[in-house]
Design an enzyme around this catalytic site. Sequence first.
Site, PDB file in Angstrom:
ATOM      1  N   TRP A   1       0.828  -1.205   0.000  1.00  3.42           N
ATOM      2  CA  TRP A   1       0.000   0.000   0.000  1.00  3.42           C
ATOM      3  C   TRP A   1       0.871   1.267   0.000  1.00  3.42           C
ATOM      4  O   TRP A   1       1.778   1.398  -0.796  1.00  3.42           O
ATOM      5  CB  TRP A   1      -1.005  -0.037   1.143  1.00  3.42           C
ATOM      6  CG  TRP A   1      -1.994  -1.169   1.038  1.00  3.42           C
ATOM      7  CD1 TRP A   1      -1.938  -2.369   1.688  1.00  3.42           C
ATOM      8  CD2 TRP A   1      -3.173  -1.231   0.209  1.00  3.42           C
ATOM      9  NE1 TRP A   1      -3.011  -3.163   1.327  1.00  3.42           N
ATOM     10  CE2 TRP A   1      -3.780  -2.489   0.429  1.00  3.42           C
ATOM     11  CE3 TRP A   1      -3.784  -0.346  -0.684  1.00  3.42           C
ATOM     12  CZ2 TRP A   1      -4.959  -2.896  -0.212  1.00  3.42           C
ATOM     13  CZ3 TRP A   1      -4.955  -0.740  -1.316  1.00  3.42           C
ATOM     14  CH2 TRP A   1      -5.528  -1.997  -1.083  1.00  3.42           C
ATOM     15  N   SER A   2       0.617   2.199   0.910  1.00  3.78           N
ATOM     16  CA  SER A   2       1.266   3.519   0.817  1.00  3.78           C
ATOM     17  C   SER A   2       2.728   3.524   1.210  1.00  3.78           C
ATOM     18  O   SER A   2       3.400   4.553   1.036  1.00  3.78           O
ATOM     19  CB  SER A   2       0.498   4.543   1.654  1.00  3.78           C
ATOM     20  OG  SER A   2      -0.698   4.902   1.004  1.00  3.78           O
ATOM     21  N   THR A   3       3.247   2.431   1.704  1.00  3.01           N
ATOM     22  CA  THR A   3       4.701   2.353   1.874  1.00  3.01           C
ATOM     23  C   THR A   3       5.386   2.515   0.521  1.00  3.01           C
ATOM     24  O   THR A   3       6.559   2.875   0.436  1.00  3.01           O
ATOM     25  CB  THR A   3       5.083   1.026   2.558  1.00  3.01           C
ATOM     26  OG1 THR A   3       4.415   0.965   3.830  1.00  3.01           O
ATOM     27  CG2 THR A   3       6.570   0.913   2.804  1.00  3.01           C
TER      28      THR A   3
ATOM     29  N   LYS B   1       4.855   4.909  -1.436  1.00  2.69           N
ATOM     30  CA  LYS B   1       5.086   6.332  -1.711  1.00  2.69           C
ATOM     31  C   LYS B   1       6.546   6.732  -1.508  1.00  2.69           C
ATOM     32  O   LYS B   1       7.033   7.666  -2.156  1.00  2.69           O
ATOM     33  CB  LYS B   1       4.163   7.201  -0.844  1.00  2.69           C
ATOM     34  CG  LYS B   1       2.689   7.111  -1.248  1.00  2.69           C
ATOM     35  CD  LYS B   1       1.828   8.045  -0.391  1.00  2.69           C
ATOM     36  CE  LYS B   1       0.395   8.133  -0.891  1.00  2.69           C
ATOM     37  NZ  LYS B   1      -0.422   6.945  -0.592  1.00  2.69           N
TER      38      LYS B   1
ATOM     39  N   TYR C   1      -3.796  14.537   2.849  1.00  2.00           N
ATOM     40  CA  TYR C   1      -3.205  13.303   2.341  1.00  2.00           C
ATOM     41  C   TYR C   1      -3.782  12.914   0.985  1.00  2.00           C
ATOM     42  O   TYR C   1      -4.978  12.673   0.849  1.00  2.00           O
ATOM     43  CB  TYR C   1      -3.420  12.191   3.351  1.00  2.00           C
ATOM     44  CG  TYR C   1      -2.664  10.922   3.058  1.00  2.00           C
ATOM     45  CD1 TYR C   1      -1.285  10.944   2.879  1.00  2.00           C
ATOM     46  CD2 TYR C   1      -3.324   9.704   2.976  1.00  2.00           C
ATOM     47  CE1 TYR C   1      -0.584   9.781   2.619  1.00  2.00           C
ATOM     48  CE2 TYR C   1      -2.634   8.528   2.726  1.00  2.00           C
ATOM     49  CZ  TYR C   1      -1.258   8.575   2.548  1.00  2.00           C
ATOM     50  OH  TYR C   1      -0.575   7.422   2.288  1.00  2.00           O
TER      51      TYR C   1
END
Length: 382
Positions: free
Chosen positions: A65-67, A69, A155
């Site tokens: 997921w957002s890791t 980014k 966010y």
Amino acid sequence: MIHGHCDDRFSAVRAAFEENFRQRGELGAAVTVLAGGETVVDLWGGWADDARSRPWERETLVNVWSTTKGPTALCAHLLADRGLLDLDAPVAAYWPEFAEAGKAAILVRHLLSHRAGLAGLREPHTLAELYDWELTCARLAATEPWWEPGTQSGYHTITYGFLVGEVVRRITGLLPGEFLHQEVTGPLGIDFTIGLPEKDAGRAAELVHPPTTPTSEQAALFAQLTPLALASLLNPGPGVTEANTPAWRAAQIPAANGHGTARAVAALYGIFARQGRSGEHRVLSPEATERIREGQGSCRDLVLGVGFGHDTELGLGLWLSGPNGSYGPNPRAFGHDGYGGSCGLADPEADISMGYVMNRMGPNIADDPRKMALVEAVYSAL
């Protein structure tokens, strides 16, 4: 059973990892810690699927997921470090169509710090449409900001990857996943991709729903979400079921569908922790890595503020640990959490990085108790 190795000095990390399985609902997971560029913790265990038919192996990877980014931000900083991207230039200098709807003055740094005012699309956007890179970017280019860009963070849950990624594509001609592979993960042998190649599908862990239904407190927080927050989090709102599909894995969603091992996450965030180096290979200059954690102003995030309950601060692509200690006691440590619990952490002062990945989703927006137990254990060993 837990597999791998852990230096005696970091035995508290092994203990916390084991406790995650006994007390915190862990199904399958892995954690890697690098200290001084050396691997001091590399552990994995549990199950790669809900049916508990596939053990979590050394090479099991999972959607983080957002890791994701962090590696996507790395692509932009590579270009800036090479003089191909000016973080203080208007986005429209690289992506002319982006100037529509009053966005001509939005800077590249606003994209990296979630201050562009484009946290979500205003018109309904389906998952099938999300998988269409050109369509998603065209809609973002035509969208009016939700707030005055540069003044506050909100966010950019999914849009972040398309915004930063399209700037990368306009400069290089490559989608961010292709650029990351060409410039970093391929040469360094880091087992991380944006999207998942079909050849690696057999190694992928199945994401699994949280073990419990939302609490009344969590339901109350959800009820307080603003139209902006709903657009950011739920338009579209991919979940566990969608993320296990071939369509999701085949797409490029550079804010949310990176796939990798804990070892790979620790290596990528280790570039930030080691002032741009990975082993003997220099990826970024020290000045570029310092720029990544350049604080853009503490505030109550316009999207996540209700869930966090406190002010937070973003650098240019990652979150600062700050006074709340999301990435340990050093307020200038930094990193990124992924939906459900995963995490990448970098602390240049301590010269450590950590990657934590798992398949049992947690209910927290960030700072999952499993991740925080591991972070605390890491720092107790220093």
